[in-house]
Design a protein around this motif. Structure first.
Motif, short mmCIF file in Angstrom:
data_model
loop_
_atom_site.label_atom_id
_atom_site.label_comp_id
_atom_site.label_asym_id
_atom_site.label_seq_id
_atom_site.Cartn_x
_atom_site.Cartn_y
_atom_site.Cartn_z
N THR B 64 74.75 96.97 33.21
CA THR B 64 75.05 95.71 32.55
C THR B 64 76.51 95.75 32.10
OG1 THR B 64 74.22 96.67 30.51
CG2 THR B 64 72.72 95.22 31.72
N ASP B 66 79.73 95.70 30.00
CA ASP B 66 80.01 96.06 28.62
C ASP B 66 81.15 95.16 28.13
OD1 ASP B 66 79.92 99.22 27.06
OD2 ASP B 66 81.00 97.47 26.29
N ARG B 102 75.71 87.87 19.43
CA ARG B 102 74.36 88.34 19.81
C ARG B 102 74.54 89.72 20.43
NH1 ARG B 102 71.97 84.35 23.51
NH2 ARG B 102 72.80 85.62 25.21
N ASP B 103 73.73 90.64 19.95
CA ASP B 103 73.91 92.04 20.32
C ASP B 103 73.60 92.32 21.79
OD1 ASP B 103 74.62 94.44 18.65
OD2 ASP B 103 72.98 95.20 19.91
N ALA B 104 74.13 93.40 22.29
CA ALA B 104 73.85 93.79 23.67
C ALA B 104 72.40 94.19 23.85
CB ALA B 104 74.76 94.94 24.08
N SER B 105 71.72 94.53 22.74
CA SER B 105 70.34 94.99 22.89
C SER B 105 69.35 93.84 23.11
CB SER B 105 69.93 95.81 21.66
OG SER B 105 70.18 95.03 20.50
N SER B 106 69.78 92.61 22.88
CA SER B 106 68.84 91.50 23.08
C SER B 106 68.61 91.27 24.57
CB SER B 106 69.39 90.22 22.43
OG SER B 106 70.41 89.68 23.24
N PRO B 107 67.45 90.70 24.94
CA PRO B 107 67.10 90.61 26.36
C PRO B 107 68.07 89.76 27.19
CG PRO B 107 65.39 89.65 24.97
CD PRO B 107 66.33 90.30 24.05
N TRP B 110 74.54 90.33 25.65
CA TRP B 110 75.42 90.01 24.52
C TRP B 110 76.07 88.64 24.68
CZ3 TRP B 110 80.28 89.39 26.53
CH2 TRP B 110 80.58 90.06 27.73
#
Lengths: 203, 536
Positions: B64, B66, B102-107, B110
């Motif tokens: 993904t 960065d 919105r964080d990178a960990s969300s589906p 980011w």
């Protein structure tokens, strides 16, 4: 050395048939007498010390060494003729370099052998014309040696010479050692001066 | 006909003063050749490039992007933006105020909106993801080009070397788009390393080794600078991982492509099956370490492992053969060759002793008779033929006068039997008085030159043959150069198929005594070069 009345000949060969054959043929020649014969290098050396002779015919291949070791050029000692089964010019050159007066093939006609003996006794050297090529020698340095000398004169170090000529370091050192020996110089500077004098640096 | 000037140095007999032979050492000797080292370095870096390309493509498929952004601890503003990263390209700069994050960990990935002096900019994962996935074909094309370049390179063409950096750059393009610093550095340094190796590969001689050393140092310095310059993005583990990853890649490639060299290293203490025992665990170790510690995508590792395993049977076959030859084979090969030469020498001496001498004696006796000139002549002819047989078995000049004289004799014979060629011999005798060259090496050198000459005279359409070089007790360097087109490779391949292994046997002989054989064209023509030095 003037030509003596009877030429005394010593023969060195480890093959009995050849020895006897040669001795028998020479016995029939007037003016030539077979003084002694030997089958090994050691026997030949002993015979040379004990008995006098004018010409020594020596085979290259002997059981305890090379016949070439026996050959020596001297004013008082006998003249040497080198005998071999192989008719290669390189043998003739090796023989002559050692100081022999001639090089003979074992299958040579007796007349040729007699002529060579007589010439040797008179102090002359005989060789076959087809060996002439190999006997021609030049005292000039070889082209590789010239390359090394030019770079030395240019002030390059051994490492640089080695990489420029794509040789190994050891080879460059060996070349320099040989150059120093052959031309009797002791340092690179002397070698460079010699090269300048001899005109080797003019290409 | 001008046979050319033959340089005369002191013959072995004159220089030594003695021709009594000393038995050589039975142990095999090694010779380190700069050309071989450069070649193996090049091949191992090609392997490294291949693995990097696989990594790049697989990363592009599954990674993904960065954003390349660092946010301050209170989440209010942008602390740093990596130049060239996705966020940077979208216009976000350090110091901008964060409007929404919105964080990178969300589906969905980011999403960042920030406001700065240049206005409001937004950057999201989805747009960059599309671009990244879109770069996959580029990566695949680069990998395919790399594969072709490897095939071309392994066949000896320089073109492969030139194409490799381009292919690697193309294959690693997707890595550049991920925005991940680590990937960026792998891609950048990887390309530089491989490009440098390829460029160096185009330059012949010892220069590559020195340049390679310089390049390695330069890359190491660049790495240190990178780590020091952007400390906020790196953590210490990351800093160690990348060089380790690069090193692992190179070793893995080396293991696969240059088995022989490694086999030689492993050969001595362990035994013939050492590589068989070590290979699989080594591959497994590389795989595990890559996945667990270096974060290399699992799929890339799986692909690499499959490739290495696929090569394993052929690797094992040729390695066992190589190792057997190197370990026991070397000594055995040398013993075989020596046995053959001794046998030939024995036969030559037997022909020389009884038949030739007896014949000479008969001729002598016949010579005394005036009525037998025809018989005498005929017998002399027989004697000449016997001499030729003995000479073909083992040249007497080699026995009696040594290698340098034998090479001059060889030139003489070759020139005589091929009058349309101009044959010159210029071999410098550098032997120090009293030193002896190993008889096995002498024989090998002579046979190699003999073979090279007969190849040139028979197959190459040239006019001039030169035998050059120097011989000393601790260094032999001999070249056979012909100005023709050299030996036609198709002729060689054909001969090899039919069972005449001329070139193979030359290399065989060279390696059996620990020397090296180089073939190739250079300024003068086609050159076969044999070099030997004793193992120190």
């Amino acid at each position: 050395m003037g030509t003596p009345d009877v030429i005394r000949v010593g023969i060195v060969d480890d093959h009995l048939v050849v020895l006897e054959g040669l001795a028998a043929s020479l016995a029939h020649q007037s003016g030539i007498e077979v003084a002694w014969s030997a089958a090994t290098l050691a026997d030949a050396r002993a015979a040379l010390e004990a008995r006098n002779c004018d010409v020594v015919i020596v085979d290259i291949r002997l059981p305890d060494g090379s016949g070439l070791d026996l050959v020596a050029r001297s004013r008082e000692g006998p003249a040497f003729l080198v005998l071999s089964s192989f008719d290669r010019p390189l043998y003739a050159r090796a023989a002559v370099e050692r100081g022999a007066s001639g090089y003979l093939l074992k299958t040579a006609p007796t007349s040729e052998i007699v002529a060579a003996i007589e010439a040797a006794a008179a102090g002359r050297t005989t060789f076959q014309t087809h060996h002439l090529d190999a006997l021609a020698r030049t005292a000039a340095p070889t082209s590789r040696e010239l390359d090394v000398v030019r770079l030395v004169a240019g002030g390059w170090s051994n490492d640089e010479i080695a990489s420029r000529l794509s040789l190994s370091h050891k080879t460059v050192e060996a070349y320099l050692t040989r150059l120093f020996e052959r031309w009797c110089v002791a340092t690179r500077t002397e070698l460079a001066l010699l090269a300048e004098r001899e005109g080797w640096l003019d290409s | 006909m001008d046979k050319g000037k033959r340089q005369v140095g002191p013959s072995r007999a004159a220089a030594d003063g003695s021709l009594v032979r000393r038995k050589g050492s039975p142990y095999s000797k090694r010779c380190h050749n700069g050309g071989m080292l450069a070649r193996s370095i090049r091949y191992s870096l090609v392997g490294a490039a291949a693995l990097l390309a696989i990594y790049g493509v697989v990363s592009a498929l599954f990674a993904t992007p960065d954003p390349g952004v660092g946010i301050t601890s209170n989440g209010a503003s942008v602390a740093a933006v990596l130049p060239g990263s996705p966020a940077w390209r979208d216009g976000i700069r350090a110091g901008d105020t964060v409007l929404s994050l919105r964080d990178a960990s969300s589906p969905e990935g980011w999403d960042l909106v920030a406001q700065g002096t240049g206005g409001t900019h937004g950057s999201s994962a989805s747009s960059h993801l599309a671009r990244l996935r879109g770069a996959v074909p580029v990566g695949l094309a680069g990998a395919a080009a790399l594969f072709l370049a490897c095939v071309v390179l392994l066949r000896g063409a320089r073109l492969g070397s030139a194409v490799i950096p381009l292919a690697v750059a193309v294959a690693l393009t997707p890595l550049m788009l991920t925005g991940n610093l680590r990937d960026l550095i792998i891609g950048g340094l990887g390309s530089l390393l491989v490009a440098g190796a390829a460029i160096i590969g185009l330059a012949p001689g010892r220069l590559p080794i020195r340049l390679m050393t310089l390049a390695s140092l330069a890359l190491a310095a660049a790495w240190v600078v990178a780590v020091v310059a952007v400390p906020t993005i790196f953590d210490p583990l990351d800093a160690a991982r990348l060089p380790a990853g690069a090193a692992w890649t190179i070793v893995g490639g080396w293991l696969t492509i240059d088995r022989r060299r490694l086999a030689r290293r492993l050969a001595s203490p362990i035994g013939p099956n050492a590589l068989d025992i070590v290979y699989l665990p080594a591959v497994a170790a590389v795989a595990i370490v890559s996945v667990a510690f270096l974060d290399v995508p699992l799929v890339a590792v799986a692909g690499a492992v499959v490739m290495l395993l696929a090569l394993y049977p052929s690797a094992r076959r040729s390695t066992s053969r190589a190792m057997e030859r190197l370990l026991i084979g070397d000594v055995r090969r040398q013993a075989e060759l020596r046995a053959v030469e001794n046998e030939r020498g024995r036969l030559a001496r037997e022909i020389h002793d009884a038949p030739l001498q007896g014949l000479a004696a008969v001729i002598r006796r016949l010579d005394a008779r005036p009525d037998a000139p025809a018989e005498t002549a005929a017998l002399r002819e027989v004697a000449a033929q016997l001499r030729d047989v003995a000479t073909a078995l083992r040249p007497p000049v080699l026995e009696d006068l040594g290698l340098v004289a034998a090479l001059e004799d060889l030139g003489d014979v070759s020139g005589t039997s091929h009058p349309d060629w101009w044959v010159t011999v210029q071999v410098d005798d550098l032997a120090v008085t009293g030193s002896h060259l190993d008889p096995d090496v002498e024989t090998a050198a002579f046979r190699i030159v003999q073979e090279a000459c007969s190849n040139a005279l028979r197959h190459s359409r040239g006019r001039r043959l030169q035998i050059l070089g120097s011989v000393a007790a601790d260094a032999v360097d001999l070249s056979v150069v012909d100005d023709g087109n050299g030996v036609n490779p198709s002729v060689v391949a054909d001969a090899r198929r039919r069972g005449h292994f001329g070139l193979d046997s030359m290399r065989d002989r060279a390696e059996a005594v620990g020397g090296s054989l180089d073939l190739g064209s250079d300024g003068d023509g086609f050159r076969v070069r044999f070099q030997w030095e004793p193992r120190t």
